[in-house]
Motif scaffolding. Structure first.
Motif, PDB file in Angstrom:
ATOM      1  N   VAL A   1      47.387  58.533  44.485  1.00 23.56           N
ATOM      2  CA  VAL A   1      48.893  58.669  44.023  1.00 23.56           C
ATOM      3  C   VAL A   1      49.274  57.775  42.810  1.00 23.56           C
ATOM      4  O   VAL A   1      49.805  57.434  42.618  1.00 23.56           O
ATOM      5  N   GLU A   2      48.916  58.826  41.256  1.00 20.30           N
ATOM      6  CA  GLU A   2      49.335  57.366  40.727  1.00 20.30           C
ATOM      7  C   GLU A   2      50.544  57.439  40.020  1.00 20.30           C
ATOM      8  O   GLU A   2      51.381  56.490  39.633  1.00 20.30           O
ATOM      9  N   LYS A   3      51.050  58.386  40.408  1.00 23.69           N
ATOM     10  CA  LYS A   3      52.034  59.566  40.043  1.00 23.69           C
ATOM     11  C   LYS A   3      52.964  60.677  40.135  1.00 23.69           C
ATOM     12  O   LYS A   3      52.288  61.849  41.084  1.00 23.69           O
ATOM     13  N   ALA A   4      54.214  60.353  40.857  1.00 19.76           N
ATOM     14  CA  ALA A   4      55.077  61.294  40.968  1.00 19.76           C
ATOM     15  C   ALA A   4      54.690  62.640  40.451  1.00 19.76           C
ATOM     16  O   ALA A   4      55.100  62.493  39.460  1.00 19.76           O
ATOM     17  N   ARG A   5      54.057  63.536  41.200  1.00 23.38           N
ATOM     18  CA  ARG A   5      54.868  65.084  40.802  1.00 23.38           C
ATOM     19  C   ARG A   5      55.728  65.409  40.325  1.00 23.38           C
ATOM     20  O   ARG A   5      56.352  66.143  39.055  1.00 23.38           O
ATOM     21  N   PHE A   6      57.287  65.334  41.572  1.00 20.96           N
ATOM     22  CA  PHE A   6      58.120  65.942  40.628  1.00 20.96           C
ATOM     23  C   PHE A   6      58.808  64.355  40.530  1.00 20.96           C
ATOM     24  O   PHE A   6      58.435  63.386  40.884  1.00 20.96           O
ATOM     25  N   PRO A   7      60.295  64.438  39.932  1.00 19.28           N
ATOM     26  CA  PRO A   7      61.355  62.840  39.364  1.00 19.28           C
ATOM     27  C   PRO A   7      61.660  62.718  41.025  1.00 19.28           C
ATOM     28  O   PRO A   7      61.638  63.187  41.379  1.00 19.28           O
ATOM     29  N   VAL A   8      61.427  61.594  40.961  1.00 16.66           N
ATOM     30  CA  VAL A   8      61.634  60.092  42.463  1.00 16.66           C
ATOM     31  C   VAL A   8      63.070  59.777  42.025  1.00 16.66           C
ATOM     32  O   VAL A   8      63.559  59.029  41.241  1.00 16.66           O
ATOM     33  N   THR A   9      63.713  59.506  43.389  1.00 19.37           N
ATOM     34  CA  THR A   9      65.148  58.560  42.782  1.00 19.37           C
ATOM     35  C   THR A   9      64.815  57.413  43.807  1.00 19.37           C
ATOM     36  O   THR A   9      64.389  57.976  45.136  1.00 19.37           O
ATOM     37  N   ASP A  10      64.532  56.620  43.534  1.00 20.24           N
ATOM     38  CA  ASP A  10      64.074  54.906  44.442  1.00 20.24           C
ATOM     39  C   ASP A  10      65.636  54.970  44.755  1.00 20.24           C
ATOM     40  O   ASP A  10      66.801  54.005  44.060  1.00 20.24           O
ATOM     41  N   VAL A  11      66.016  54.664  46.119  1.00 17.44           N
ATOM     42  CA  VAL A  11      67.712  54.901  46.711  1.00 17.44           C
ATOM     43  C   VAL A  11      67.615  53.775  46.784  1.00 17.44           C
ATOM     44  O   VAL A  11      68.624  52.893  47.910  1.00 17.44           O
ATOM     45  N   HIS A  12      66.894  52.589  47.159  1.00 21.68           N
ATOM     46  CA  HIS A  12      66.915  50.929  47.784  1.00 21.68           C
ATOM     47  C   HIS A  12      66.401  49.640  46.683  1.00 21.68           C
ATOM     48  O   HIS A  12      65.185  49.553  46.753  1.00 21.68           O
ATOM     49  N   SER A  13      66.950  49.710  45.935  1.00 22.86           N
ATOM     50  CA  SER A  13      66.235  48.357  45.109  1.00 22.86           C
ATOM     51  C   SER A  13      67.792  47.310  45.126  1.00 22.86           C
ATOM     52  O   SER A  13      68.975  47.438  45.169  1.00 22.86           O
ATOM     53  N   HIS A  14      67.064  46.225  44.512  1.00 18.11           N
ATOM     54  CA  HIS A  14      67.517  45.232  43.534  1.00 18.11           C
ATOM     55  C   HIS A  14      67.830  44.638  42.841  1.00 18.11           C
ATOM     56  O   HIS A  14      67.299  45.080  41.032  1.00 18.11           O
ATOM     57  N   VAL A  15      68.631  43.355  42.096  1.00 18.09           N
ATOM     58  CA  VAL A  15      68.315  42.754  41.319  1.00 18.09           C
ATOM     59  C   VAL A  15      67.582  41.750  40.958  1.00 18.09           C
ATOM     60  O   VAL A  15      67.367  41.018  41.188  1.00 18.09           O
ATOM     61  N   TYR A  16      67.030  43.661  41.385  1.00 21.12           N
ATOM     62  CA  TYR A  16      65.082  41.682  40.527  1.00 21.12           C
ATOM     63  C   TYR A  16      64.693  41.443  39.737  1.00 21.12           C
ATOM     64  O   TYR A  16      64.721  40.290  39.055  1.00 21.12           O
ATOM     65  N   ALA A  17      65.194  42.805  38.402  1.00 19.95           N
ATOM     66  CA  ALA A  17      65.071  42.160  36.644  1.00 19.95           C
ATOM     67  C   ALA A  17      66.310  41.289  36.447  1.00 19.95           C
ATOM     68  O   ALA A  17      67.617  41.752  36.877  1.00 19.95           O
TER      69      ALA A  17
ATOM     70  N   VAL B   1      59.258  58.014  38.608  1.00 17.46           N
ATOM     71  CA  VAL B   1      60.882  57.104  39.165  1.00 17.46           C
ATOM     72  C   VAL B   1      61.639  57.995  37.935  1.00 17.46           C
ATOM     73  O   VAL B   1      61.193  56.942  37.284  1.00 17.46           O
ATOM     74  N   GLU B   2      62.579  58.684  38.583  1.00 19.94           N
ATOM     75  CA  GLU B   2      63.456  58.740  37.467  1.00 19.94           C
ATOM     76  C   GLU B   2      64.103  57.758  37.302  1.00 19.94           C
ATOM     77  O   GLU B   2      65.466  57.700  36.101  1.00 19.94           O
ATOM     78  N   LYS B   3      65.041  57.894  38.579  1.00 23.76           N
ATOM     79  CA  LYS B   3      66.147  56.584  38.448  1.00 23.76           C
ATOM     80  C   LYS B   3      65.729  55.595  39.949  1.00 23.76           C
ATOM     81  O   LYS B   3      65.631  56.131  40.912  1.00 23.76           O
TER      82      LYS B   3
ATOM     83  N   ARG C   1      68.924  55.923  33.670  1.00 25.80           N
ATOM     84  CA  ARG C   1      67.590  55.223  34.893  1.00 25.80           C
ATOM     85  C   ARG C   1      68.294  54.136  36.018  1.00 25.80           C
ATOM     86  O   ARG C   1      67.630  54.142  36.932  1.00 25.80           O
ATOM     87  N   PHE C   2      69.777  53.594  36.164  1.00 24.65           N
ATOM     88  CA  PHE C   2      69.468  52.672  36.486  1.00 24.65           C
ATOM     89  C   PHE C   2      71.171  52.934  37.213  1.00 24.65           C
ATOM     90  O   PHE C   2      72.176  53.278  36.278  1.00 24.65           O
ATOM     91  N   GLU C   3      71.313  53.241  38.492  1.00 29.35           N
ATOM     92  CA  GLU C   3      72.862  53.211  39.200  1.00 29.35           C
ATOM     93  C   GLU C   3      73.437  52.211  40.006  1.00 29.35           C
ATOM     94  O   GLU C   3      72.101  51.560  40.961  1.00 29.35           O
ATOM     95  N   VAL C   4      74.174  51.772  39.524  1.00 33.04           N
ATOM     96  CA  VAL C   4      74.507  49.891  40.052  1.00 33.04           C
ATOM     97  C   VAL C   4      75.852  50.415  41.015  1.00 33.04           C
ATOM     98  O   VAL C   4      76.908  50.819  41.090  1.00 33.04           O
ATOM     99  N   TRP C   5      75.329  50.049  42.236  1.00 32.88           N
ATOM    100  CA  TRP C   5      76.563  49.808  43.891  1.00 32.88           C
ATOM    101  C   TRP C   5      76.711  48.699  43.864  1.00 32.88           C
ATOM    102  O   TRP C   5      76.111  47.532  43.691  1.00 32.88           O
ATOM    103  N   CYS C   6      78.146  47.990  44.026  1.00 38.00           N
ATOM    104  CA  CYS C   6      78.337  46.819  44.585  1.00 38.00           C
ATOM    105  C   CYS C   6      78.725  47.199  45.694  1.00 38.00           C
ATOM    106  O   CYS C   6      78.132  47.412  46.370  1.00 38.00           O
TER     107      CYS C   6
END
Length: 277
Positions: A53-69, A87-89, A114-119
């Motif tokens: 699977v190269e791409k999600a069929r429906f929009p996806v939210t990645d709920v666990h990421s960090h300050v990688y960029a 991935v939508e957000k 595209r990004f939601e920031v949590w403190c």
């Protein structure tokens, strides 16, 4: 540092690299009774259908990421990566307040679609009487600045404000009464709370031949220290906190590190409608 010392250090490093490379190359030729598990690299002989699977069929939210960029150009590349795989957000958990949160908000804030920031939370002065009020004030400031959640909070046994490697007594756990007004304010502001409690049970077991998860567990092993809660104890702190604060949306990341016994997590999810994992 003198030139002779630099040359000696360089030669030593080169020797170590060559030795490691030579061992890796020779490991494939070792007899089974001498092959180390960490060097086991089997190649599958199974011929079975595979769907990539190269791409999600429906929009996806990645709920666990960090300050990688860390730069605007890296953020732009991240957005291109999101588009490529559908991935939508992504939720960026800064795990900090203050300047560190502000810098992340400055970097990711312009791309709020595209990004939601949590403190994170400010644990400084946790033993002072005004700790909850000061922490709430900073939480409210982060919320005004754009924070949409709190996380990733982390308690691997010694406390939210302590690392397991730190010496001395335990710190603040999520069910500590000092956390009550802070968590209630999270509910008032509509901020979900993402928390990491403990590690998987393998990290608490003896690091010997009986530990079937030792290859991963050894890296993340939990010290046998009376000031560090054991697996069930630290999971219990989350269970009690969620019970005390039914208005708060909690996310127990990594399945609350209950992978060895999902029935434990299942019981918590059934008991607490606003707990997710």
């Amino acid at each position: 540092m003198r030139l002779s010392q630099l040359v000696a250090d360089g030669l030593l490093l080169a020797a170590l690299l060559l030795t490691g490379r030579a061992y890796a190359q020779s490991a494939t030729n070792l007899p089974p009774d001498q092959l180390l598990l960490k060097d086991y690299r089997p190649k599958s002989l199974y011929r079975i259908p595979a769907i990539r699977v190269e791409k999600a069929r429906f929009p996806v939210t990645d709920v666990h990421s960090h300050v990688y960029a860390r730069t605007p150009s890296q953020v732009q590349q991240w957005i291109r990566n999101l588009d490529e795989v559908g991935v939508e957000k992504s939720i960026i958990m800064v795990s900090a307040a203050g300047k560190e949160f502000d810098e992340a908000m400055k970097l990711y804030g312009p791309y709020s679609d595209r990004f939601e920031v949590w403190c994170g939370l400010d644990y400084s002065g946790a033993d002072e009487p005004d700790f909850p009020a000061k922490t709430i004030a900073e939480l409210e400031r982060c919320h005004r600045a754009g924070a949409r959640g709190v996380g990733e909070l982390s308690d691997k046994g010694r406390g939210l404000n302590r690392r397991n490697a730190d010496p001395g007594p335990a710190g603040l756990h999520i069910d500590d009464p000092r956390m009550d007004p802070i968590l209630e304010r999270c509910a008032d502001l509509g901020l979900p709370v993402n928390i990491h409690v403990g590690e998987d049970r393998w990290m608490y077991e003896p690091m010997d031949a009986t530990n079937d998860g030792m290859m991963n567990a050894f890296k993340w092993k939990i010290p046998d220290d009376p000031n560090v809660l054991r697996h069930d104890q630290v999971v219990d702190t989350l269970d009690r906190a969620v019970a005390k604060h039914p208005r708060v949306t909690f996310i127990a990341c990594h399945f609350a590190n209950c992978c060895s016994d999902l029935s434990r997590l299942a019981a918590m999810l059934v008991a607490h409608p606003k707990l997710y994992a």
